[in-house]
Design a protein around this motif. Structure first.
Motif, PDB file in Angstrom:
ATOM      1  N   THR A   1       4.820  -8.923   2.672  1.00 11.24           N
ATOM      2  CA  THR A   1       5.189  -7.995   1.600  1.00 11.24           C
ATOM      3  C   THR A   1       4.198  -8.054   0.442  1.00 11.24           C
ATOM      4  N   GLU A   2       3.628  -9.242   0.179  1.00 17.31           N
ATOM      5  CA  GLU A   2       2.675  -9.337  -0.922  1.00 17.31           C
ATOM      6  C   GLU A   2       1.379  -8.590  -0.614  1.00 17.31           C
ATOM      7  N   ALA A   3       0.914  -8.669   0.621  1.00 15.63           N
ATOM      8  CA  ALA A   3      -0.302  -7.931   0.990  1.00 15.63           C
ATOM      9  C   ALA A   3      -0.084  -6.430   0.848  1.00 15.63           C
ATOM     10  N   ALA A   4       1.077  -5.946   1.293  1.00 17.10           N
ATOM     11  CA  ALA A   4       1.379  -4.517   1.186  1.00 17.10           C
ATOM     12  C   ALA A   4       1.512  -4.096  -0.272  1.00 17.10           C
ATOM     13  N   ALA A   5       2.148  -4.956  -1.076  1.00 16.53           N
ATOM     14  CA  ALA A   5       2.331  -4.627  -2.492  1.00 16.53           C
ATOM     15  C   ALA A   5       0.993  -4.572  -3.224  1.00 16.53           C
ATOM     16  N   ILE A   6       0.104  -5.515  -2.915  1.00 17.43           N
ATOM     17  CA  ILE A   6      -1.207  -5.521  -3.565  1.00 17.43           C
ATOM     18  C   ILE A   6      -2.008  -4.284  -3.174  1.00 17.43           C
ATOM     19  N   ALA A   7      -1.946  -3.923  -1.894  1.00 19.53           N
ATOM     20  CA  ALA A   7      -2.650  -2.716  -1.453  1.00 19.53           C
ATOM     21  C   ALA A   7      -2.136  -1.490  -2.192  1.00 19.53           C
ATOM     22  N   ALA A   8      -0.801  -1.398  -2.323  1.00 18.23           N
ATOM     23  CA  ALA A   8      -0.213  -0.254  -3.026  1.00 18.23           C
ATOM     24  C   ALA A   8      -0.543  -0.282  -4.511  1.00 18.23           C
ATOM     25  N   ALA A   9      -0.612  -1.486  -5.085  1.00 21.75           N
ATOM     26  CA  ALA A   9      -0.850  -1.607  -6.523  1.00 21.75           C
ATOM     27  C   ALA A   9      -2.179  -1.000  -6.946  1.00 21.75           C
ATOM     28  N   HIS A  10      -3.149  -1.000  -6.056  1.00 23.98           N
ATOM     29  CA  HIS A  10      -4.446  -0.384  -6.372  1.00 23.98           C
ATOM     30  C   HIS A  10      -4.319   1.130  -6.539  1.00 23.98           C
ATOM     31  N   GLN A  11      -3.178   1.687  -6.114  1.00 28.87           N
ATOM     32  CA  GLN A  11      -2.989   3.144  -6.225  1.00 28.87           C
ATOM     33  C   GLN A  11      -1.983   3.526  -7.304  1.00 28.87           C
ATOM     34  N   ILE A  12      -1.547   2.552  -8.104  1.00 26.71           N
ATOM     35  CA  ILE A  12      -0.586   2.855  -9.161  1.00 26.71           C
ATOM     36  C   ILE A  12      -1.182   3.874 -10.147  1.00 26.71           C
ATOM     37  N   GLY A  13      -0.417   4.928 -10.383  1.00 24.92           N
ATOM     38  CA  GLY A  13      -0.815   5.923 -11.375  1.00 24.92           C
ATOM     39  C   GLY A  13      -1.881   6.894 -10.937  1.00 24.92           C
ATOM     40  N   ARG A  14      -2.291   6.840  -9.673  1.00 24.33           N
ATOM     41  CA  ARG A  14      -3.368   7.721  -9.206  1.00 24.33           C
ATOM     42  C   ARG A  14      -2.855   9.063  -8.681  1.00 24.33           C
ATOM     43  N   GLY A  15      -1.541   9.210  -8.620  1.00 23.51           N
ATOM     44  CA  GLY A  15      -0.968  10.509  -8.291  1.00 23.51           C
ATOM     45  C   GLY A  15      -0.933  10.878  -6.828  1.00 23.51           C
ATOM     46  N   ASP A  16      -1.342   9.971  -5.931  1.00 21.08           N
ATOM     47  CA  ASP A  16      -1.359  10.284  -4.493  1.00 21.08           C
ATOM     48  C   ASP A  16      -0.379   9.377  -3.771  1.00 21.08           C
ATOM     49  N   LYS A  17       0.883   9.825  -3.675  1.00 27.92           N
ATOM     50  CA  LYS A  17       1.917   8.983  -3.073  1.00 27.92           C
ATOM     51  C   LYS A  17       1.667   8.745  -1.589  1.00 27.92           C
ATOM     52  N   ASN A  18       1.109   9.723  -0.895  1.00 34.18           N
ATOM     53  CA  ASN A  18       0.875   9.577   0.542  1.00 34.18           C
ATOM     54  C   ASN A  18      -0.179   8.500   0.826  1.00 34.18           C
ATOM     55  N   TYR A  19      -1.225   8.480   0.025  1.00 32.39           N
ATOM     56  CA  TYR A  19      -2.261   7.463   0.243  1.00 32.39           C
ATOM     57  C   TYR A  19      -1.757   6.079  -0.162  1.00 32.39           C
ATOM     58  N   ALA A  20      -0.973   6.016  -1.231  1.00 29.67           N
ATOM     59  CA  ALA A  20      -0.383   4.737  -1.637  1.00 29.67           C
ATOM     60  C   ALA A  20       0.477   4.178  -0.516  1.00 29.67           C
ATOM     61  N   ASP A  21       1.269   5.051   0.112  1.00 32.12           N
ATOM     62  CA  ASP A  21       2.110   4.621   1.232  1.00 32.12           C
ATOM     63  C   ASP A  21       1.249   4.217   2.426  1.00 32.12           C
ATOM     64  N   GLN A  22       0.203   4.986   2.683  1.00 30.89           N
ATOM     65  CA  GLN A  22      -0.668   4.707   3.839  1.00 30.89           C
ATOM     66  C   GLN A  22      -1.287   3.316   3.761  1.00 30.89           C
ATOM     67  N   VAL A  23      -1.830   2.968   2.602  1.00 32.54           N
ATOM     68  CA  VAL A  23      -2.499   1.667   2.502  1.00 32.54           C
ATOM     69  C   VAL A  23      -1.494   0.532   2.581  1.00 32.54           C
ATOM     70  N   ALA A  24      -0.280   0.754   2.066  1.00 24.67           N
ATOM     71  CA  ALA A  24       0.757  -0.270   2.159  1.00 24.67           C
ATOM     72  C   ALA A  24       1.184  -0.469   3.610  1.00 24.67           C
TER      73      ALA A  24
END
Length: 363
Positions: free
Chosen positions: A29-52
């Motif tokens: 879960t920490e690896a997925a959260a860190i990957a998603a955290a790089h997309q915080i506030g960038r406005g692309d929910k699909n890419y945030a989900d993809q990297v997680a």
């Protein structure tokens, strides 16, 4: 029993899944959260989900187990990975597990930089998790104090079909509070307008969340969280993940499958179209149309005996801090893990790539 030995007995009672995999679940879960955290506030929910999703899958495939996704990113024809039925893990060893995952619960929250998004998953022995379809569940979630009260007062139990006022009166008595002091978390959706009106009509307070009612559900079983009950309809996967935590923490969830078109009060034609699409898939999972009205409690949603759960914060939440990124690939994350033995751990982890460039700080 000597008090000092109780923790030892709990540790020894952990099942094979908890013993072998709970310490490793934080990595997933920490690896997925860190990957998603790089997309915080960038406005692309699909890419945030993809990297997680990609990160979680890579870490799952490092675990020595034979895992099967029971709650995931959707059906195989709609999700490239972590789809329902996908096998994960190295395949080594004797451990077989059913898995429920949501690599990024609150994709909109992450994309918009709003509090409440997490990476979350649960595991149990085969058959230990409800094999949930991609529909909604109408639910009510309460903590262990309410369960304890119900056992002492068997004629007073929360009920999905009971009026809101009756359920809230029982919860208030169980918590030794006035109804006016209760906080009810509910998703801010048009379908909940009447439910919100009824809750406010009792005097209770409503906490509307735009997305992500899973951790508020967990929070009902943690005193001091400020959340007393979660109500309303949301994703079935989130309900199963909530149930996993409730089973470990002694809380309770009652849920009922409901088609999205029905929950959102769509036209008869839209409901019939959705039935034609969803019912065949439900039948493949062993759920007949006449079973849609069945009330599923914690035990039916998570019948497993060896259950583990982990969630890591992406954006700040009621129980978990946000993931902080600093340096070159360094991160600090906050995670809650728990297992059937009764152990609950809050972990504050720091990942430092270059110890010279990024020295560890107390604050």
């Amino acid at each position: 029993m000597d008090a000092q030995k109780k923790c030892e007995i709990m540790m020894k009672s952990a099942g094979p899944i908890e013993q072998a995999l709970l310490p490793r679940l934080v990595n997933v879960t920490e690896a997925a959260a860190i990957a998603a955290a790089h997309q915080i506030g960038r406005g692309d929910k699909n890419y945030a989900d993809q990297v997680a999703v990609e990160s979680m899958r890579r870490m799952l495939n490092c675990l020595d187990m034979k895992g099967t996704i029971k709650i995931g990113e959707g059906e195989r024809d709609k999700a490239p990975m972590l789809y329902i039925g996908e096998e994960v893990g190295t395949g080594k060893g004797d451990l077989e597990v059913d898995i429920a995952v949501d690599p990024l619960e609150g994709t909109n929250l992450t994309a918009d930089g709003v509090p409440g998004s997490i990476s979350v998953m649960a595991m149990a022995e085969p058959g230990g998790l409800f094999h949930g379809p991609d529909v909604y569940m109408d639910k009510i979630v309460v903590g262990s104090d309410v369960v304890k009260y119900e056992k002492k007062n068997p004629d007073q139990k929360i009920d999905l079909d009971a009026p809101v006022s009756e359920n809230l009166q029982i919860i208030a008595k169980a918590l030794n509070r006035a109804v006016e002091e209760l906080v009810v978390v509910i998703l801010d959706r048009p379908r909940h307008q009447e439910l919100i009106r009824e809750i406010r009509g009792t005097g209770a307070r409503v906490n509307l969340v735009s997305d992500g009612d899973l951790m508020p559900g967990v929070a009902t079983a943690i005193r001091g969280s400020g959340v007393h009950v979660v109500m309303g309809s949301g994703g079935s996967g989130e309900a199963v993940l909530t149930a996993a935590a409730m089973k470990i923490l002694g809380g309770k969830i009652l849920a009922r499958l409901v088609l999205p078109a029905v929950a959102n009060k769509k036209s008869r034609d839209e409901i019939e179209r959705e039935k034609k699409e969803k019912i065949p898939r439900l039948k493949k999972m062993g759920i007949m149309e006449n079973n849609l009205d069945d009330v599923l409690d914690t035990e039916r949603l998570v019948p497993g005996k060896d259950v583990i759960f982990a969630a890591t914060g992406v954006t700040p939440g009621q129980l978990l801090k946000e993931a902080n990124l600093f340096g070159e690939g360094d991160a600090r994350v906050n995670t809650i893990t728990m297992g059937s033995s009764g152990v609950v751990k809050f972990t504050d982890a720091i990942y430092i790539h270059d110890k010279e460039a990024t020295p560890l700080r107390m604050k």
